[in-house]
Scaffold this motif. Sequence first.
Motif, PDB file in Angstrom:
ATOM      1  N   GLU A  54     -28.051  37.777 -80.755  1.00  0.00           N
ATOM      2  CA  GLU A  54     -27.628  38.282 -82.069  1.00  0.00           C
ATOM      3  C   GLU A  54     -27.958  37.305 -83.197  1.00  0.00           C
ATOM      4  O   GLU A  54     -27.515  37.493 -84.328  1.00  0.00           O
ATOM      5  N   TYR A 257     -26.057  48.800 -79.617  1.00  0.00           N
ATOM      6  CA  TYR A 257     -25.927  48.076 -78.346  1.00  0.00           C
ATOM      7  C   TYR A 257     -25.164  48.917 -77.340  1.00  0.00           C
ATOM      8  O   TYR A 257     -24.371  49.800 -77.705  1.00  0.00           O
ATOM      9  N   ALA A 270     -22.467  49.441 -82.752  1.00  0.00           N
ATOM     10  CA  ALA A 270     -21.348  49.829 -83.575  1.00  0.00           C
ATOM     11  C   ALA A 270     -21.903  50.048 -84.970  1.00  0.00           C
ATOM     12  O   ALA A 270     -22.882  49.402 -85.370  1.00  0.00           O
ATOM     13  N   ARG A 313     -13.680  44.893 -88.986  1.00  0.00           N
ATOM     14  CA  ARG A 313     -13.993  43.478 -88.806  1.00  0.00           C
ATOM     15  C   ARG A 313     -13.597  42.727 -90.077  1.00  0.00           C
ATOM     16  O   ARG A 313     -13.787  43.252 -91.173  1.00  0.00           O
ATOM     17  N   ARG A 339     -18.236  39.737 -87.014  1.00  0.00           N
ATOM     18  CA  ARG A 339     -18.728  40.412 -85.811  1.00  0.00           C
ATOM     19  C   ARG A 339     -18.513  39.566 -84.552  1.00  0.00           C
ATOM     20  O   ARG A 339     -18.930  39.953 -83.478  1.00  0.00           O
TER      21      ARG A 339
HETATM   22  N1  GLY Z   1     -20.158  41.969 -82.327  1.00  0.00           N
HETATM   23  C1  GLY Z   1     -20.674  43.251 -82.535  1.00  0.00           C
HETATM   24  C2  GLY Z   1     -20.079  44.036 -83.627  1.00  0.00           C
HETATM   25  O1  GLY Z   1     -19.261  43.568 -84.386  1.00  0.00           O
HETATM   26  O2  GLY Z   1     -20.445  45.161 -83.745  1.00  0.00           O
END
Ligand code: GLY
Length: 373
Positions: A54, A257, A270, A313, A339
């Motif tokens: 990522e 993903y 997402a 988030r 994230r």
């Molecule tokens: N870590 C992946 C997301 O926040 O979608």
Amino acid sequence: MAHRFDVLVIGGGVIGLSVAWRAAGRGLRVAVADPAPASGASHAAAGMLAPVSEVTYTEEPLLRLGLASLQRWPAFAAELAEASGHDLDYRTDGTLDVAFGSDDLAALDDLAAFVDKLGLPAERLTGRECRRLEPMLAPAVRGGMLAGGDAWVDPRRVTRALLAALERAGGALLRSRVAEVLTASDAVTGVRLATGETVGADRVVLAAGAWSGNLAGLPPEALPPVRPVKGQIMRLRSPAPVLRRCVRGAVHGSNVYLVPRGDGEVVLGATQEEMGFDTRVTAGGLWELLRDARELVPGVTELEVADVVAGLRPGTPDNLPLVGPASVPGLWLATGHHRGGVLLAPLTADLCWGEADRELSTICSPLRFRERP
Ligand code: GLY
């Protein structure tokens, strides 16, 4: 004050619970205040521990944090499994980044060159090599990169384990919203809960995710600059495992993903939406996920839908978390993980209890926005 603790953590997500569990392990009297623990972003998270796959060009400090936390995950997972008696579904088979269109392949080539320049462990693969690793991938997948050091975990299992381990270690769970932070002589002394009860604490840790910027009782300059970034996910149920490892893919520039669980489920994620505190699951969000996931793994459309969720988030202006002492004495921040909350949980706990390098503390310092002109 009706109760007094050494540490009071506001927020019972993966971050708050990790910080609290590690505090309890140090012999501190600790409480977590949350009306619905483990129901926010941690509940929606897919659980990728994937700093290498990522990585992005402008975010090398975030990569440093991610690698430092990834390194902590094996011991964290083993200790947590032992302390709670829970299986975390922690897996270390790496992430396969794949490209669909020629534009995606060009972007993947650039990313692979960047990863190579940084000396990170990753292997460039042809489309055929990708399908040898993951036979369910579409023939149209043109190439990939295997980040073999990446891992993943089931965040719902992690938070359940943290709650159990915290309780076993003597930590308290206060199932209430924090109405206000209490101060005396400009220092934080505790909180008042929505029930009206007051709770004293030597240290208050603000780990309320996307809600961390909305707390009464603090001067505006002490509130963290976090904003909600909505993510919708879909969990699909399969009688047999569809994938062996996490697959991240780009389909004409749109990212998706697929994260497999030990019980055969696959999480698709997402979306990334700036919609304020909206947590509605939308037809458009789910369509976007399925549209892209189907291009990479056509079989996903045959699977049963187990669950759809939207989480928020906690984004920050520079995409880096805020962990450390705030401008008000007695207040610490452990928020803004955007994230990477699940990945960064072990490091965040270590940062809070003085067990991480100074360089990493500096990257996460909550004071960095005040110091900038
Ligand atoms: N870590 C992946 C997301 O926040 O979608």
